[in-house]
Scaffold this motif. Structure first.
Motif, PDB file in Angstrom:
ATOM      1  N   GLY A 186       0.873  -1.115  -0.151  1.00 38.98           N
ATOM      2  CA  GLY A 186       0.110  -0.101   0.183  1.00 38.98           C
ATOM      3  C   GLY A 186       0.666   1.393   0.391  1.00 38.98           C
ATOM      4  N   MET A 187       1.907   0.942  -0.184  1.00 39.01           N
ATOM      5  CA  MET A 187       3.163   2.542   0.138  1.00 39.01           C
ATOM      6  C   MET A 187       3.201   2.737  -1.359  1.00 39.01           C
ATOM      7  N   PRO A 188       3.642   4.321  -1.616  1.00 39.86           N
ATOM      8  CA  PRO A 188       3.766   4.932  -3.035  1.00 39.86           C
ATOM      9  C   PRO A 188       5.075   3.791  -3.627  1.00 39.86           C
ATOM     10  N   SER A 189       5.311   3.319  -5.100  1.00 43.38           N
ATOM     11  CA  SER A 189       6.041   3.176  -5.722  1.00 43.38           C
ATOM     12  C   SER A 189       6.457   3.989  -6.287  1.00 43.38           C
ATOM     13  N   GLY A 190       8.106   4.049  -6.939  1.00 42.26           N
ATOM     14  CA  GLY A 190       8.850   4.692  -8.124  1.00 42.26           C
ATOM     15  C   GLY A 190       8.033   5.665  -8.820  1.00 42.26           C
ATOM     16  N   CYS A 191       6.729   4.994  -9.629  1.00 38.36           N
ATOM     17  CA  CYS A 191       6.144   5.192 -10.535  1.00 38.36           C
ATOM     18  C   CYS A 191       4.832   6.446 -10.238  1.00 38.36           C
ATOM     19  N   ALA A 192       4.823   7.249 -10.627  1.00 40.61           N
ATOM     20  CA  ALA A 192       4.039   8.647 -10.240  1.00 40.61           C
ATOM     21  C   ALA A 192       3.238   7.951  -9.913  1.00 40.61           C
ATOM     22  N   GLY A 193       1.727   7.975  -9.024  1.00 42.35           N
ATOM     23  CA  GLY A 193       0.850   7.458  -9.071  1.00 42.35           C
ATOM     24  C   GLY A 193       0.171   6.250  -9.038  1.00 42.35           C
ATOM     25  N   TRP A 194       1.003   5.587  -8.619  1.00 41.51           N
ATOM     26  CA  TRP A 194       1.010   4.121  -8.446  1.00 41.51           C
ATOM     27  C   TRP A 194       1.671   3.845  -7.142  1.00 41.51           C
ATOM     28  N   LEU A 195       0.423   2.839  -6.926  1.00 36.35           N
ATOM     29  CA  LEU A 195       1.226   2.134  -5.553  1.00 36.35           C
ATOM     30  C   LEU A 195       2.505   0.488  -5.678  1.00 36.35           C
ATOM     31  N   VAL A 196       2.934   0.581  -4.704  1.00 35.48           N
ATOM     32  CA  VAL A 196       4.408  -1.118  -4.854  1.00 35.48           C
ATOM     33  C   VAL A 196       2.412  -2.138  -5.451  1.00 35.48           C
ATOM     34  N   ARG A 197       1.793  -2.289  -5.509  1.00 31.05           N
ATOM     35  CA  ARG A 197       0.566  -3.089  -5.873  1.00 31.05           C
ATOM     36  C   ARG A 197       0.152  -3.171  -6.908  1.00 31.05           C
ATOM     37  N   ASP A 198      -0.076  -1.702  -7.272  1.00 36.73           N
ATOM     38  CA  ASP A 198      -0.479  -1.719  -8.865  1.00 36.73           C
ATOM     39  C   ASP A 198       1.289  -1.672  -9.203  1.00 36.73           C
ATOM     40  N   LEU A 199       1.702  -1.657  -9.120  1.00 29.80           N
ATOM     41  CA  LEU A 199       3.386  -1.742 -10.138  1.00 29.80           C
ATOM     42  C   LEU A 199       3.332  -2.599 -10.046  1.00 29.80           C
ATOM     43  N   VAL A 200       3.603  -4.137  -9.174  1.00 23.86           N
ATOM     44  CA  VAL A 200       3.380  -5.675  -9.374  1.00 23.86           C
ATOM     45  C   VAL A 200       2.282  -5.979 -10.365  1.00 23.86           C
ATOM     46  N   CYS A 201       1.432  -5.404 -10.348  1.00 18.57           N
ATOM     47  CA  CYS A 201       0.298  -5.449 -10.765  1.00 18.57           C
ATOM     48  C   CYS A 201       0.348  -5.446 -12.200  1.00 18.57           C
ATOM     49  N   ILE A 234      -4.801   0.069 -14.256  1.00 24.11           N
ATOM     50  CA  ILE A 234      -4.131  -0.885 -13.637  1.00 24.11           C
ATOM     51  C   ILE A 234      -4.295  -0.610 -12.133  1.00 24.11           C
ATOM     52  N   PRO A 235      -4.606   0.360 -10.883  1.00 23.79           N
ATOM     53  CA  PRO A 235      -5.064   0.709 -10.083  1.00 23.79           C
ATOM     54  C   PRO A 235      -6.581  -0.743  -9.658  1.00 23.79           C
ATOM     55  N   THR A 259      15.125  -3.245 -14.388  1.00 24.88           N
ATOM     56  CA  THR A 259      16.049  -3.034 -13.472  1.00 24.88           C
ATOM     57  C   THR A 259      15.196  -1.720 -13.650  1.00 24.88           C
ATOM     58  N   LEU A 260      14.954  -0.755 -14.388  1.00 23.85           N
ATOM     59  CA  LEU A 260      13.829   0.535 -13.641  1.00 23.85           C
ATOM     60  C   LEU A 260      13.018   0.348 -12.739  1.00 23.85           C
ATOM     61  N   HIS A 261      12.017  -0.528 -13.361  1.00 25.66           N
ATOM     62  CA  HIS A 261      11.241  -1.073 -12.154  1.00 25.66           C
ATOM     63  C   HIS A 261      11.888  -1.605 -10.535  1.00 25.66           C
ATOM     64  N   HIS A 262      12.398  -2.381 -10.909  1.00 24.06           N
ATOM     65  CA  HIS A 262      13.084  -2.337  -9.919  1.00 24.06           C
ATOM     66  C   HIS A 262      13.430  -1.504  -9.231  1.00 24.06           C
ATOM     67  N   LEU A 263      14.172   0.278  -9.621  1.00 27.41           N
ATOM     68  CA  LEU A 263      14.162   0.593  -8.723  1.00 27.41           C
ATOM     69  C   LEU A 263      12.833   1.771  -7.982  1.00 27.41           C
ATOM     70  N   ASP A 264      11.678   1.332  -8.900  1.00 24.23           N
ATOM     71  CA  ASP A 264      10.762   1.893  -8.590  1.00 24.23           C
ATOM     72  C   ASP A 264      10.142   0.977  -7.253  1.00 24.23           C
ATOM     73  N   LEU A 265       9.902  -0.449  -7.293  1.00 21.21           N
ATOM     74  CA  LEU A 265       9.509  -1.446  -6.312  1.00 21.21           C
ATOM     75  C   LEU A 265      10.472  -0.209  -5.264  1.00 21.21           C
ATOM     76  N   ILE A 266      11.284   0.004  -5.134  1.00 20.93           N
ATOM     77  CA  ILE A 266      11.911   0.178  -3.548  1.00 20.93           C
ATOM     78  C   ILE A 266      11.802   2.000  -3.574  1.00 20.93           C
ATOM     79  N   ALA A 267      11.735   2.556  -4.265  1.00 23.19           N
ATOM     80  CA  ALA A 267      11.921   3.732  -3.713  1.00 23.19           C
ATOM     81  C   ALA A 267      11.693   4.579  -3.266  1.00 23.19           C
ATOM     82  N   HIS A 268       9.990   3.948  -2.891  1.00 19.50           N
ATOM     83  CA  HIS A 268       9.644   4.598  -1.647  1.00 19.50           C
ATOM     84  C   HIS A 268       9.490   3.760   0.062  1.00 19.50           C
ATOM     85  N   ARG A 269      10.825   3.001   0.405  1.00 14.73           N
ATOM     86  CA  ARG A 269      10.335   1.736   1.278  1.00 14.73           C
ATOM     87  C   ARG A 269      11.025   1.580   1.888  1.00 14.73           C
ATOM     88  N   PRO A 270      10.628   1.564   3.053  1.00 12.96           N
ATOM     89  CA  PRO A 270      11.752   1.625   4.095  1.00 12.96           C
ATOM     90  C   PRO A 270      12.285   0.324   4.349  1.00 12.96           C
TER      91      PRO A 270
END
Length: 234
Positions: free
Chosen positions: A24-39, A85-86, A143-154
């Motif tokens: 439920g956290m934001p991803s590196g893709c503007a407007g998408w959560l992590v779940r949206d990116l995985v989808c 996607i969301p 590679t880019l989406h790997h970075l998007d996945l971890i962009a805002h995750r502590p």
């Protein structure tokens, strides 16, 4: 292990290790959560499978460097695909089901890539390129989406160094200045960074043509009905 398989395996492993609460956290893709990116990655895996079994006879029109199309005008958000996607991601409900689907399709896409003839030609988005070039183009995507996945995750902070190294090596290979996002680089799949409308139209047109060919060649063809994640053997 080839770069496609290495990058894809690393990304799928990172998704599998992502705690459910981080979906439920934001991803590196503007407007998408992590779940949206995985989808989105599930759809990416599906596209890889479709493309690898879509042979083309004409000469290549794209290569690994020219495959991604660049748009300097972000979408307005009016296109229904921006919200698709969301909505799909939210429909999964349980992050475990989303992880399962990515593992299921992602494993198949990885195996298909290993078995594919790198010199063969395939068609996608009304373009033709070799399998080798197509898979090489997706190394950038993973590679880019790997970075998007971890962009805002502590919880992923310990893996950031690896991500930075991957990003730096990718940009160096492209001849870009280290540490700077290259001007005009397409962030495929991020709704605020790409023009989806034209892409979607081409995909729909291509799939209609494939469906017509399959119906003519295999009139009795019935789509495979896969078992649900809860029924599938582990």
């Amino acid at each position: 292990m080839d770069p496609f398989s290495q990058a894809w395996m690393a990304l799928r492993t990172a998704v599998a290790e992502t705690p459910d609460e981080d979906f439920g956290m934001p991803s590196g893709c503007a407007g998408w959560l992590v779940r949206d990116l995985v989808c989105h990655l599930v759809i990416d895996a599906q596209d890889v499978l479709i493309t690898l079994v879509t042979p083309a006879q004409s000469e290549p029109t794209r290569n690994a460097a020219t495959y991604w199309e660049v748009s300097r005008t972000p979408p307005t958000g009016d296109d229904p695909l921006d919200a698709l996607i969301p909505r799909l991601a939210a429909a999964y409900g349980d992050p475990g089901l989303l992880k399962f689907h990515l593992d299921d399709l992602g494993s198949a896409a990885g195996r298909a890539a290993v078995l594919a003839d790198r010199g063969a030609q395939v068609g996608t988005k009304e373009q033709v390129l070799t399998v080798g070039d197509y898979l090489s183009a997706y190394v950038l995507e993973w590679t880019l989406h790997h970075l998007d996945l971890i962009a805002h995750r502590p919880s992923a902070v310990g893996r950031r160094a690896t991500g930075r190294d991957a990003r730096g090596s990718t940009r160096t290979a492209r001849g870009d200045r280290a540490g700077t996002v290259p001007t005009g680089v397409l962030r495929h799949g991020c709704p605020a960074d790409r023009d989806r409308s034209a892409y979607a139209d081409r995909r729909r047109a291509g799939r209609r043509r494939r469906a017509g060919r399959e119906a003519a060649t295999h009139p009795g063809l019935i789509s495979d009905r896969r078992r649900s994640p809860r029924e599938a053997p582990r």
